[in-house]
Design a protein around this motif. Sequence first.
Motif, short mmCIF file in Angstrom:
data_model
loop_
_atom_site.label_atom_id
_atom_site.label_comp_id
_atom_site.label_asym_id
_atom_site.label_seq_id
_atom_site.Cartn_x
_atom_site.Cartn_y
_atom_site.Cartn_z
N THR A 1 15.83 -12.68 -20.46
CA THR A 1 16.47 -11.41 -19.67
C THR A 1 17.90 -11.48 -19.64
N THR B 1 21.32 -9.30 -18.76
CA THR B 1 21.66 -8.02 -18.14
C THR B 1 23.00 -7.70 -18.66
N SER C 1 19.50 -4.67 -17.18
CA SER C 1 18.50 -5.50 -17.22
C SER C 1 17.50 -5.39 -18.73
N THR D 1 14.56 -7.29 -20.93
CA THR D 1 13.50 -8.45 -21.15
C THR D 1 13.09 -8.51 -22.71
#
Lengths: 222, 73
Positions: A206, A208, B42, B44
Amino acid sequence: MANQLQSDRFYVGGVASVAVPVVEGNTPVTMNVSNVGITDNGSGYTRSGNVMAFRGRFTSTGVGSAALFSISIPDGLTSDMPHNAGYAAVGHLTINNIATSTQELWPLIVSSSSDTEIYLGLSDVNFGLTPVNANNTFVGVQSASFEVSIPITEWQSQALIGTTKEATATESGLVYKPVSDRVSYTTGNLDTTSTTLVDLTGATITLTLATPGRVAYSFIAS
Amino acid sequence: MNIDIGGVKEFGTDGLYENFDTAGYFRTISFSGTTGILAAGSHTIKVQWKVSANQGTLLCSANQPYQFSAWSI
Protein backbone atom coordinates in the motif's frame (compact mmCIF):
# COMPACT_ATOMS: atom_id res chain seq x y z
CA MET A 1 5.87 36.76 -21.00
CA ALA A 2 5.32 33.77 -18.83
CA ASN A 3 7.59 30.85 -18.34
CA GLN A 4 6.92 27.74 -16.44
CA LEU A 5 9.24 25.28 -14.79
CA GLN A 6 7.93 22.16 -13.21
CA SER A 7 9.71 19.70 -11.09
CA ASP A 8 8.42 17.05 -8.79
CA ARG A 9 11.68 16.22 -7.18
CA PHE A 10 14.32 18.45 -5.78
CA TYR A 11 17.48 17.71 -3.97
CA VAL A 12 19.06 19.80 -1.34
CA GLY A 13 21.65 21.73 -3.16
CA GLY A 14 20.00 20.92 -6.42
CA VAL A 15 19.10 23.68 -8.76
CA ALA A 16 16.55 24.10 -11.44
CA SER A 17 16.78 27.06 -13.69
CA VAL A 18 15.19 28.47 -16.75
CA ALA A 19 16.33 31.24 -18.99
CA VAL A 20 13.74 33.86 -19.60
CA PRO A 21 14.09 36.34 -22.38
CA VAL A 22 13.96 39.90 -21.20
CA VAL A 23 13.48 42.29 -24.00
CA GLU A 24 13.67 45.99 -24.12
CA GLY A 25 10.22 47.28 -23.48
CA ASN A 26 7.74 47.32 -20.73
CA THR A 27 6.73 43.69 -20.54
CA PRO A 28 7.20 42.27 -17.08
CA VAL A 29 8.76 38.83 -16.81
CA THR A 30 7.11 36.17 -14.78
CA MET A 31 7.83 32.56 -14.09
CA ASN A 32 5.79 29.99 -12.26
CA VAL A 33 7.30 27.04 -10.46
CA SER A 34 5.04 24.26 -9.37
CA ASN A 35 5.26 20.96 -7.58
CA VAL A 36 8.41 21.64 -5.67
CA GLY A 37 8.69 19.13 -2.91
CA ILE A 38 11.35 18.31 -0.41
CA THR A 39 11.35 15.82 2.34
CA ASP A 40 13.83 13.41 3.76
CA ASN A 41 14.31 9.71 4.04
CA GLY A 42 13.36 9.54 7.66
CA SER A 43 16.87 9.72 8.96
CA GLY A 44 18.70 12.69 7.57
CA TYR A 45 16.57 15.63 8.50
CA THR A 46 14.88 14.52 11.62
CA ARG A 47 16.96 16.29 14.15
CA SER A 48 16.37 19.49 15.93
CA GLY A 49 17.76 22.60 14.36
CA ASN A 50 17.55 21.63 10.73
CA VAL A 51 16.62 24.43 8.42
CA MET A 52 15.58 24.30 4.84
CA ALA A 53 14.96 27.24 2.65
CA PHE A 54 13.56 27.99 -0.70
CA ARG A 55 15.82 30.25 -2.65
CA GLY A 56 15.11 32.19 -5.77
CA ARG A 57 17.94 33.65 -7.75
CA PHE A 58 17.91 36.00 -10.65
CA THR A 59 20.87 36.64 -12.88
CA SER A 60 21.22 38.76 -15.95
CA THR A 61 23.71 40.16 -18.35
CA GLY A 62 23.72 43.40 -20.18
CA VAL A 63 23.63 46.98 -19.19
CA GLY A 64 20.53 46.91 -17.17
CA SER A 65 17.89 49.10 -15.81
CA ALA A 66 16.17 49.15 -12.47
CA ALA A 67 13.76 46.37 -11.75
CA LEU A 68 11.73 44.84 -9.01
CA PHE A 69 12.52 41.21 -8.44
CA SER A 70 9.82 39.43 -6.52
CA ILE A 71 8.82 35.98 -5.42
CA SER A 72 5.44 35.08 -4.11
CA ILE A 73 4.16 31.83 -2.67
CA PRO A 74 0.46 32.52 -2.57
CA ASP A 75 -1.07 29.46 -1.06
CA GLY A 76 0.94 26.55 -2.21
CA LEU A 77 2.33 25.25 1.02
CA THR A 78 1.21 21.67 0.76
CA SER A 79 3.04 20.15 3.64
CA ASP A 80 2.28 19.77 7.24
CA MET A 81 4.70 22.27 8.63
CA PRO A 82 7.30 21.12 11.05
CA HIS A 83 7.59 22.41 14.52
CA ASN A 84 8.32 26.06 14.89
CA ALA A 85 8.30 26.57 11.18
CA GLY A 86 8.36 30.09 10.05
CA TYR A 87 8.15 31.52 6.66
CA ALA A 88 7.67 34.70 4.78
CA ALA A 89 5.49 33.99 1.84
CA VAL A 90 6.52 36.97 -0.20
CA GLY A 91 9.93 38.34 -0.93
CA HIS A 92 10.78 41.30 -3.02
CA LEU A 93 13.88 43.21 -3.80
CA THR A 94 14.42 46.33 -5.78
CA ILE A 95 17.43 46.03 -8.02
CA ASN A 96 18.96 49.28 -9.08
CA ASN A 97 20.76 47.76 -11.99
CA ILE A 98 19.74 44.27 -12.91
CA ALA A 99 22.94 43.70 -14.84
CA THR A 100 25.26 44.16 -11.92
CA SER A 101 25.02 40.97 -10.01
CA THR A 102 23.15 37.90 -9.07
CA GLN A 103 20.26 38.63 -6.80
CA GLU A 104 18.82 36.24 -4.30
CA LEU A 105 15.69 36.07 -2.29
CA TRP A 106 14.86 33.59 0.42
CA PRO A 107 11.13 33.87 0.78
CA LEU A 108 10.55 30.71 2.70
CA ILE A 109 12.46 29.10 5.53
CA VAL A 110 11.36 26.17 7.60
CA SER A 111 13.05 24.83 10.65
CA SER A 112 12.54 22.15 13.18
CA SER A 113 12.94 22.49 16.89
CA SER A 114 12.48 18.83 17.64
CA ASP A 115 13.33 15.52 16.10
CA THR A 116 10.66 15.55 13.50
CA GLU A 117 10.80 15.02 9.81
CA ILE A 118 10.95 18.14 7.77
CA TYR A 119 8.79 18.18 4.74
CA LEU A 120 8.25 21.17 2.56
CA GLY A 121 6.00 21.19 -0.42
CA LEU A 122 5.28 24.10 -2.65
CA SER A 123 2.70 23.88 -5.35
CA ASP A 124 2.92 27.38 -6.68
CA VAL A 125 5.80 29.81 -6.64
CA ASN A 126 5.78 32.89 -8.79
CA PHE A 127 8.80 34.83 -9.84
CA GLY A 128 8.48 38.27 -11.27
CA LEU A 129 10.70 40.91 -12.69
CA THR A 130 9.14 44.25 -13.35
CA PRO A 131 10.84 47.33 -14.70
CA VAL A 132 10.62 50.18 -12.27
CA ASN A 133 12.58 52.93 -13.88
CA ALA A 134 11.00 56.19 -14.89
CA ASN A 135 9.50 54.77 -18.02
CA ASN A 136 8.77 51.33 -16.60
CA THR A 137 10.92 49.91 -19.34
CA PHE A 138 13.69 47.35 -19.50
CA VAL A 139 16.70 48.89 -21.13
CA GLY A 140 19.85 47.23 -22.32
CA VAL A 141 19.18 43.78 -20.91
CA GLN A 142 20.65 40.95 -22.93
CA SER A 143 19.55 37.92 -21.02
CA ALA A 144 18.20 36.86 -17.71
CA SER A 145 17.38 33.69 -15.89
CA PHE A 146 15.59 32.55 -12.82
CA GLU A 147 16.86 29.79 -10.65
CA VAL A 148 15.28 27.94 -7.79
CA SER A 149 16.97 25.75 -5.28
CA ILE A 150 16.52 24.43 -1.81
CA PRO A 151 19.78 24.75 0.04
CA ILE A 152 20.65 23.75 3.52
CA THR A 153 23.18 25.61 5.59
CA GLU A 154 26.66 24.25 6.01
CA TRP A 155 26.54 23.24 9.61
CA GLN A 156 23.27 21.54 9.01
CA SER A 157 24.81 19.63 6.16
CA GLN A 158 27.59 18.60 8.47
CA ALA A 159 25.01 17.26 10.84
CA LEU A 160 23.98 14.79 8.20
CA ILE A 161 27.36 13.18 7.85
CA GLY A 162 27.20 9.72 9.29
CA THR A 163 23.51 9.37 8.84
CA THR A 164 21.80 7.38 6.18
CA LYS A 165 20.99 9.28 3.08
CA GLU A 166 20.33 8.32 -0.46
CA ALA A 167 22.11 11.03 -2.42
CA THR A 168 25.66 11.87 -1.60
CA ALA A 169 26.96 13.79 -4.58
CA THR A 170 27.16 17.00 -2.63
CA GLU A 171 26.92 15.64 0.89
CA SER A 172 23.58 17.29 0.96
CA GLY A 173 21.29 14.33 1.19
CA LEU A 174 18.10 13.38 -0.43
CA VAL A 175 15.28 15.76 0.02
CA TYR A 176 12.64 14.04 -1.99
CA LYS A 177 11.99 10.42 -1.43
CA PRO A 178 9.55 8.57 -3.59
CA VAL A 179 7.12 6.51 -1.64
CA SER A 180 8.21 2.92 -1.95
CA ASP A 181 7.89 -0.47 -0.38
CA ARG A 182 9.12 -3.98 -0.96
CA VAL A 183 8.01 -7.35 0.25
CA SER A 184 10.03 -10.52 0.16
CA TYR A 185 8.28 -13.80 0.79
CA THR A 186 10.51 -16.48 2.21
CA THR A 187 8.27 -18.71 4.26
CA GLY A 188 7.60 -21.57 1.92
CA ASN A 189 6.32 -22.56 -1.49
CA LEU A 190 2.92 -21.31 -2.52
CA ASP A 191 0.40 -23.36 -4.44
CA THR A 192 -2.76 -22.52 -6.27
CA THR A 193 -5.35 -24.50 -8.13
CA SER A 194 -7.59 -21.49 -8.62
CA THR A 195 -8.66 -20.85 -12.17
CA THR A 196 -9.67 -17.30 -11.30
CA LEU A 197 -7.26 -14.63 -10.17
CA VAL A 198 -6.56 -14.71 -6.46
CA ASP A 199 -4.20 -12.67 -4.36
CA LEU A 200 -0.70 -14.04 -4.11
CA THR A 201 0.01 -14.54 -0.44
CA GLY A 202 2.00 -11.65 0.99
CA ALA A 203 2.29 -9.73 -2.26
CA THR A 204 0.39 -6.65 -1.17
CA ILE A 205 1.83 -3.15 -0.96
CA THR A 206 0.00 0.00 0.00
CA LEU A 207 1.46 3.31 -1.11
CA THR A 208 0.17 6.73 -0.22
CA LEU A 209 0.87 9.28 -2.91
CA ALA A 210 1.12 12.87 -1.81
CA THR A 211 0.36 14.04 -5.31
CA PRO A 212 -1.04 12.31 -8.38
CA GLY A 213 1.57 10.26 -10.18
CA ARG A 214 2.68 6.96 -11.56
CA VAL A 215 3.81 3.91 -9.69
CA ALA A 216 6.37 1.46 -10.98
CA TYR A 217 6.34 -2.12 -9.81
CA SER A 218 8.51 -5.15 -10.12
CA PHE A 219 7.92 -8.81 -9.40
CA ILE A 220 10.72 -11.34 -9.37
CA ALA A 221 10.19 -15.02 -8.73
CA SER A 222 11.08 -18.44 -9.98
CA MET B 1 -0.05 -13.21 -13.07
CA ASN B 2 -1.62 -9.84 -12.76
CA ILE B 3 -1.29 -6.59 -10.85
CA ASP B 4 -4.38 -5.37 -9.07
CA ILE B 5 -4.58 -1.75 -7.99
CA GLY B 6 -7.75 -0.99 -6.10
CA GLY B 7 -9.63 -3.65 -8.00
CA VAL B 8 -8.38 -2.59 -11.41
CA LYS B 9 -6.27 -5.15 -13.27
CA GLU B 10 -3.20 -3.82 -14.99
CA PHE B 11 -3.05 -6.71 -17.46
CA GLY B 12 -6.66 -7.29 -18.31
CA THR B 13 -8.99 -9.98 -17.10
CA ASP B 14 -6.57 -12.88 -17.29
CA GLY B 15 -3.20 -11.19 -16.84
CA LEU B 16 0.21 -12.18 -18.07
CA TYR B 17 0.33 -15.71 -19.42
CA GLU B 18 3.07 -18.30 -19.05
CA ASN B 19 2.69 -21.62 -20.80
CA PHE B 20 4.05 -24.44 -18.68
CA ASP B 21 3.88 -27.18 -21.21
CA THR B 22 5.70 -29.81 -19.21
CA ALA B 23 4.83 -30.59 -15.63
CA GLY B 24 7.72 -30.21 -13.23
CA TYR B 25 9.72 -27.79 -15.37
CA PHE B 26 10.76 -24.57 -13.70
CA ARG B 27 10.24 -21.15 -15.17
CA THR B 28 11.42 -17.77 -14.07
CA ILE B 29 8.55 -15.37 -13.61
CA SER B 30 9.59 -11.75 -13.52
CA PHE B 31 7.93 -8.67 -14.81
CA SER B 32 7.78 -4.98 -14.22
CA GLY B 33 5.59 -2.15 -15.31
CA THR B 34 4.35 1.32 -14.75
CA THR B 35 0.85 2.42 -13.94
CA GLY B 36 -1.00 5.32 -15.40
CA ILE B 37 -1.46 8.44 -13.34
CA LEU B 38 -2.88 7.51 -9.97
CA ALA B 39 -4.70 9.98 -7.80
CA ALA B 40 -3.17 11.30 -4.64
CA GLY B 41 -3.96 9.11 -1.68
CA SER B 42 -3.65 5.50 -0.67
CA HIS B 43 -3.40 2.71 -3.22
CA THR B 44 -3.23 -1.00 -2.52
CA ILE B 45 -1.20 -2.89 -5.08
CA LYS B 46 -1.44 -6.68 -5.22
CA VAL B 47 0.03 -9.49 -7.23
CA GLN B 48 -2.58 -12.01 -8.27
CA TRP B 49 -2.26 -15.37 -9.94
CA LYS B 50 -4.21 -18.30 -11.24
CA VAL B 51 -3.82 -21.46 -13.30
CA SER B 52 -5.73 -22.65 -16.33
CA ALA B 53 -5.77 -26.16 -14.92
CA ASN B 54 -4.05 -28.38 -12.42
CA GLN B 55 -1.77 -26.76 -9.85
CA GLY B 56 0.80 -24.00 -9.96
CA THR B 57 3.60 -23.72 -7.44
CA LEU B 58 5.66 -20.66 -6.70
CA LEU B 59 8.93 -21.55 -5.09
CA CYS B 60 9.59 -19.46 -2.02
CA SER B 61 12.23 -19.91 0.59
CA ALA B 62 14.86 -17.90 2.36
CA ASN B 63 17.25 -18.58 -0.48
CA GLN B 64 14.69 -18.37 -3.22
CA PRO B 65 12.05 -15.81 -2.27
CA TYR B 66 9.79 -13.88 -4.47
CA GLN B 67 10.24 -10.13 -4.25
CA PHE B 68 7.60 -7.59 -5.02
CA SER B 69 8.30 -3.89 -4.93
CA ALA B 70 6.48 -0.72 -5.87
CA TRP B 71 7.52 2.87 -5.78
CA SER B 72 6.29 6.22 -6.92
CA ILE B 73 8.08 7.74 -9.84
